[in-house]
Design a protein around this motif. Structure first.
Motif, PDB file in Angstrom:
ATOM      1  N   LYS A  70      -0.726  -9.960   7.438  1.00  0.00           N
ATOM      2  CA  LYS A  70       0.850 -10.213   8.002  1.00  0.00           C
ATOM      3  C   LYS A  70       0.629  -9.805   9.472  1.00  0.00           C
ATOM      4  O   LYS A  70      -0.369  -9.596  10.065  1.00  0.00           O
ATOM      5  CB  LYS A  70       1.431  -9.098   7.361  1.00  0.00           C
ATOM      6  CG  LYS A  70       1.818  -9.312   5.869  1.00  0.00           C
ATOM      7  CD  LYS A  70       2.596  -8.444   5.183  1.00  0.00           C
ATOM      8  CE  LYS A  70       2.801  -6.781   5.539  1.00  0.00           C
ATOM      9  NZ  LYS A  70       3.591  -6.145   4.705  1.00  0.00           N
ATOM     10  N   LYS A  82      -1.954  -6.902  -2.363  1.00  0.00           N
ATOM     11  CA  LYS A  82      -0.893  -6.647  -3.365  1.00  0.00           C
ATOM     12  C   LYS A  82      -1.697  -7.164  -4.432  1.00  0.00           C
ATOM     13  O   LYS A  82      -3.137  -7.492  -4.415  1.00  0.00           O
ATOM     14  CB  LYS A  82      -0.093  -7.990  -3.241  1.00  0.00           C
ATOM     15  CG  LYS A  82       0.812  -7.602  -1.925  1.00  0.00           C
ATOM     16  CD  LYS A  82       1.915  -8.417  -1.618  1.00  0.00           C
ATOM     17  CE  LYS A  82       3.050  -8.075  -0.567  1.00  0.00           C
ATOM     18  NZ  LYS A  82       4.354  -8.817  -0.490  1.00  0.00           N
ATOM     19  N   GLY A  93       4.334  -6.864  -6.082  1.00  0.00           N
ATOM     20  CA  GLY A  93       4.295  -5.556  -5.513  1.00  0.00           C
ATOM     21  C   GLY A  93       4.404  -5.498  -4.063  1.00  0.00           C
ATOM     22  O   GLY A  93       4.502  -6.474  -3.226  1.00  0.00           O
ATOM     23  N   LYS A  94       4.308  -4.404  -3.490  1.00  0.00           N
ATOM     24  CA  LYS A  94       4.621  -4.076  -2.037  1.00  0.00           C
ATOM     25  C   LYS A  94       3.066  -4.111  -1.507  1.00  0.00           C
ATOM     26  O   LYS A  94       2.205  -3.749  -2.269  1.00  0.00           O
ATOM     27  CB  LYS A  94       5.048  -2.859  -1.680  1.00  0.00           C
ATOM     28  CG  LYS A  94       6.632  -2.745  -2.016  1.00  0.00           C
ATOM     29  CD  LYS A  94       7.298  -1.454  -1.658  1.00  0.00           C
ATOM     30  CE  LYS A  94       8.719  -1.648  -1.916  1.00  0.00           C
ATOM     31  NZ  LYS A  94       9.338  -0.151  -1.626  1.00  0.00           N
ATOM     32  N   THR A  95       2.646  -4.208  -0.268  1.00  0.00           N
ATOM     33  CA  THR A  95       1.386  -4.172   0.312  1.00  0.00           C
ATOM     34  C   THR A  95       0.870  -2.715   0.301  1.00  0.00           C
ATOM     35  O   THR A  95       1.521  -1.934   0.898  1.00  0.00           O
ATOM     36  CB  THR A  95       1.501  -4.961   1.778  1.00  0.00           C
ATOM     37  OG1 THR A  95       2.120  -6.021   1.704  1.00  0.00           O
ATOM     38  CG2 THR A  95       0.145  -4.811   2.374  1.00  0.00           C
ATOM     39  N   LYS A  96      -0.159  -2.543  -0.278  1.00  0.00           N
ATOM     40  CA  LYS A  96      -0.801  -1.181  -0.037  1.00  0.00           C
ATOM     41  C   LYS A  96      -2.145  -1.295   0.847  1.00  0.00           C
ATOM     42  O   LYS A  96      -2.611  -2.427   0.990  1.00  0.00           O
ATOM     43  CB  LYS A  96      -1.336  -0.896  -1.547  1.00  0.00           C
ATOM     44  CG  LYS A  96      -0.239  -0.904  -2.500  1.00  0.00           C
ATOM     45  CD  LYS A  96       0.811   0.177  -2.538  1.00  0.00           C
ATOM     46  CE  LYS A  96       1.633   0.248  -3.612  1.00  0.00           C
ATOM     47  NZ  LYS A  96       2.807   0.945  -3.424  1.00  0.00           N
ATOM     48  N   ASN A  97      -2.556  -0.202   1.294  1.00  0.00           N
ATOM     49  CA  ASN A  97      -3.784  -0.278   1.866  1.00  0.00           C
ATOM     50  C   ASN A  97      -5.128  -0.520   1.209  1.00  0.00           C
ATOM     51  O   ASN A  97      -6.028  -1.164   1.715  1.00  0.00           O
ATOM     52  CB  ASN A  97      -4.205   1.126   2.703  1.00  0.00           C
ATOM     53  CG  ASN A  97      -3.224   1.463   3.797  1.00  0.00           C
ATOM     54  OD1 ASN A  97      -2.592   0.369   4.551  1.00  0.00           O
ATOM     55  ND2 ASN A  97      -2.771   2.618   4.014  1.00  0.00           N
ATOM     56  N   GLU A  99      -4.498   4.015  -5.123  1.00  0.00           N
ATOM     57  CA  GLU A  99      -4.331   3.392  -3.436  1.00  0.00           C
ATOM     58  C   GLU A  99      -5.307   3.923  -2.691  1.00  0.00           C
ATOM     59  O   GLU A  99      -5.292   3.988  -1.505  1.00  0.00           O
ATOM     60  CB  GLU A  99      -2.638   3.804  -3.123  1.00  0.00           C
ATOM     61  CG  GLU A  99      -1.891   3.245  -3.678  1.00  0.00           C
ATOM     62  CD  GLU A  99      -0.368   3.473  -3.231  1.00  0.00           C
ATOM     63  OE1 GLU A  99      -0.094   3.404  -2.268  1.00  0.00           O
ATOM     64  OE2 GLU A  99       0.639   3.844  -4.277  1.00  0.00           O
ATOM     65  N   TYR A 107       2.179  -0.867 -12.172  1.00  0.00           N
ATOM     66  CA  TYR A 107       3.265  -1.921 -12.003  1.00  0.00           C
ATOM     67  C   TYR A 107       3.335  -2.299 -13.604  1.00  0.00           C
ATOM     68  O   TYR A 107       2.463  -2.411 -14.365  1.00  0.00           O
ATOM     69  CB  TYR A 107       2.760  -3.420 -11.448  1.00  0.00           C
ATOM     70  CG  TYR A 107       2.298  -3.280  -9.994  1.00  0.00           C
ATOM     71  CD1 TYR A 107       3.526  -3.173  -9.118  1.00  0.00           C
ATOM     72  CD2 TYR A 107       1.081  -3.084  -9.361  1.00  0.00           C
ATOM     73  CE1 TYR A 107       3.342  -3.177  -7.865  1.00  0.00           C
ATOM     74  CE2 TYR A 107       1.034  -3.508  -7.860  1.00  0.00           C
ATOM     75  CZ  TYR A 107       2.047  -3.057  -7.370  1.00  0.00           C
ATOM     76  OH  TYR A 107       1.815  -3.027  -5.961  1.00  0.00           O
TER      77      TYR A 107
END
Length: 129
Positions: free
Chosen positions: A70, A77, A92-96, A112, A122
């Motif tokens: 991004k 994701k 889902g949301k962006t995770k490290n 995570e 999820y």
């Protein structure tokens, strides 16, 4: 063959039922960090995405971390890939980091972090998984 897979080292070739999944062009996203690469399922490349590992499968779908770049950063994701049509759904949301753990009762569980201290999941109860 790697016995204990993690996002830094995972098997780049696996057979799940009649499906062969192969990673290629692997790169580390940071020094000592997760690897991402191109994924082919039965010789057909999944276009437009770079996938991490390890993945999970329920023989109909394959779940894999997908690298998202991004404007203000990057991360992972969850990708849900139909093994027959190769259709990819990003969830889902962006995770490290997404370190997949298991599929159970309509849910995909993950960590995570590589130390497995922060968990999440999820839910796919309203979908066929």
């Amino acid at each position: 063959m790697i016995q204990f897979e993690n996002p830094i080292q995972f098997n780049i070739k696996k057979k799940i039922g009649n499906n062969e999944i192969v990673y290629s062009k692997l790169i580390e996203i940071s020094q000592g960090g997760p690897e991402i690469g191109t994924m082919c399922i039965n010789g057909k490349q999944i276009e437009s995405y770079r996938f991490g590992g390890p993945f999970l499968s329920d023989n109909e779908y394959l779940f894999a971390p997908v690298f998202i770049r991004k404007f203000l950063g990057s991360g992972f994701k969850l990708a849900k890939i139909n093994l027959q049509t190769l259709e990819v759904k990003i969830i889902g949301k962006t995770k490290n980091l997404i370190f997949l753990d298991k599929i159970e009762n309509g849910q995909v569980y993950f960590f995570e972090d590589s130390d497995k201290t922060v968990s999440g999941y999820y839910t796919f109860k309203n979908e066929m998984i």
